[in-house]
Design a protein around this motif. Structure first.
Motif, mmCIF file in Angstrom:
data_model
loop_
_atom_site.group_PDB
_atom_site.id
_atom_site.type_symbol
_atom_site.label_atom_id
_atom_site.label_comp_id
_atom_site.label_asym_id
_atom_site.label_seq_id
_atom_site.Cartn_x
_atom_site.Cartn_y
_atom_site.Cartn_z
ATOM 1 N N TYR A 154 1.132 -1.314 -0.196
ATOM 2 C CA TYR A 154 -0.066 0.014 -0.021
ATOM 3 C C TYR A 154 0.994 1.322 -0.068
ATOM 4 N N ASN A 161 3.019 2.356 4.674
ATOM 5 C CA ASN A 161 2.320 1.158 3.951
ATOM 6 C C ASN A 161 1.185 0.815 4.591
ATOM 7 N N TYR A 166 -1.551 1.702 -4.558
ATOM 8 C CA TYR A 166 -0.367 0.473 -4.327
ATOM 9 C C TYR A 166 0.739 0.681 -5.259
ATOM 10 N N PRO A 180 -2.818 1.277 5.369
ATOM 11 C CA PRO A 180 -3.872 1.945 4.855
ATOM 12 C C PRO A 180 -4.709 2.355 5.712
ATOM 13 N N PRO A 200 -9.020 -0.564 1.863
ATOM 14 C CA PRO A 200 -9.233 -1.999 1.664
ATOM 15 C C PRO A 200 -10.732 -2.396 1.274
ATOM 16 N N SER A 250 -6.493 4.643 -2.206
ATOM 17 C CA SER A 250 -6.357 3.213 -1.952
ATOM 18 C C SER A 250 -5.255 2.722 -2.934
ATOM 19 N N THR A 275 -11.809 -1.100 -2.073
ATOM 20 C CA THR A 275 -10.949 -1.645 -3.140
ATOM 21 C C THR A 275 -11.301 -3.032 -3.353
#
Length: 394
Positions: A93, A270, A248, A272, A277, A246, A280
């Motif tokens: 992330y 890193n 990556y 979130p 999540p 969101s 996503t």
């Protein structure tokens, strides 16, 4: 007739939407149709809203772990849509793609080293390195006779020296809407691998290829590309969840990945937010039908812009994008300087677009138009523009 209503006009006042709230500060007036910021004026799909709503019903929003199925779902989406098998350990992330660019610049580029960009291109590619005290090297795209663009590899060779550490790649390209072909990406990978240059490929528009075009992930084209690249992606453009954040990163090369990811982890960059999540997973597990309908609608809006300009404003030539909801308008035949062009759009047509000079050399005389709005809004904008151009000729 589809299952989703993209003609619905959503009133975004009172939601602190950037495209409305920043009008006065950036354009000097508020009575403008906002067709600038690259988010969509379509409702975020209901399956995402419902997933978030279900979580909100549990009214305790403390620290959370990443769901076990998160990275498998992301990896499956990438493989099924872009034919690129991504190992889960390659993924992490990041709190936004522009922020990710800033992290790469600070981690991999020393203060006396350089970042290469290929303008006209998304303006944070220039502003972020410069804001962090790094020198930006320009390798302008070459404009072809038909208005499309190609990479200038001869000039890239000429401007590259031993201080060049990173090249920022917009793939698909913003603002031109280019889906780079495999030959171009392979050639770029060979060059950067040979010169020990790290390619950061911003692929946030990858799921928005239009007219049957296919996005090709940079790192997938060769062993050299995988060895010298960091890829950034997100569902945010495609599913209109930019505010959720969101994004990556994908780093196949362990020698690049291990120290960079260790630094991200040490600074908790890193991790979130609670809702990223959830949004996503809903997007990538339930979103394909919505995505297809949305892309079909966007194609209709682009077709409207192309046909309208051809008939009513022939001095403006839109470049038909191969991906994304951004249309690059060539306004050079109007014969206006920068201030006059901005005045035409803002003070005469009452439209807020991004002016081309923002995107660097090669952007002069262009405007970037976001067509991810209900068709009635796009038609109104075009009519206002046509009337404003007519007033120039009186």
């Amino acid at each position: 007739m589809g299952n989703y209503d993209f003609d619905k006009v959503i009133d975004r006042t009172g939601t602190h939407a950037v495209k409305l709230e920043a009008l006065k500060r950036l354009y000097g007036r508020t009575d403008l149709l906002p067709l600038w910021v690259a988010d969509m004026d379509f409702e975020t799909p209901s399956f995402i809203t419902e997933a978030l709503r279900q979580r909100l019903e549990h009214s305790l929003f403390g620290y959370t772990e990443m769901p076990d199925n998160y990275w498998p779902v992301v990896a499956d989406w990438i493989e099924s849509h872009h034919n690129w098998k991504v190992e889960q350990e390659w993924l992490t992330y990041i709190p936004g793609i522009v922020k990710g660019i800033g992290m790469v610049v600070n981690f991999f580029v020393k203060e006396d080293e350089k970042v290469i960009i290929q303008p006209p291109v998304y303006h944070p590619f220039r502003l972020t390195p410069q804001g962090n005290g790094r020198q930006v090297v320009y390798n302008p795209l070459r404009e072809e006779a038909d208005g499309t663009y190609s990479m200038d590899f001869d000039n890239l060779e000429a401007v590259t020296d031993e201080k060049c550490r990173v090249l920022l790649l917009s793939n698909p390209h913003n603002p031109g809407g280019i889906v780079w072909n495999r030959e171009t990406l392979v050639r770029l990978a060979d060059f950067c691998y040979k010169h020990h240059i790290l390619v950061v490929s911003d692929e946030i528009h990858c799921d928005m290829a239009l007219w049957g075009n296919k996005h090709i992930p940079f790192a997938s084209v060769s062993a050299e590309a995988a060895a010298c690249s960091i890829t950034f992606g997100a569902p945010s453009k495609t599913f209109n969840i930019a505010g959720v954040v969101s994004s990556y990163a994908i780093v196949p090369n362990e020698e690049i990945r291990r120290p960079f990811y260790r630094w991200l982890e040490a600074n908790e960059l890193n991790e979130p937010t609670l809702f990223a999540p959830i949004a996503t997973l809903a997007a990538f597990s339930q979103g394909e039908a919505w995505r297809q309908e949305m892309l079909h609608y966007i194609e209709g809006n682009i077709r409207l812009v192309m046909e309208f300009c051809m008939v009513h404003v022939p001095q403006i030539k839109p470049l038909c994008p191969q991906a994304s909801f951004l249309v690059w308008l060539d306004c050079r035949k109007l014969g206006l300087n920068h201030e006059q062009l901005v005045n035409l759009f803002v003070d005469r047509a009452h439209l807020a677009l991004n002016d081309g000079e923002m995107f660097g050399p090669g952007g002069e005389g262009f405007m970037r138009m976001n067509v991810a709005s209900p068709r009635s809004v796009i038609r109104q904008a075009l009519e206002q523009l046509a009337e404003a151009v007519r007033t120039l000729q009186v």
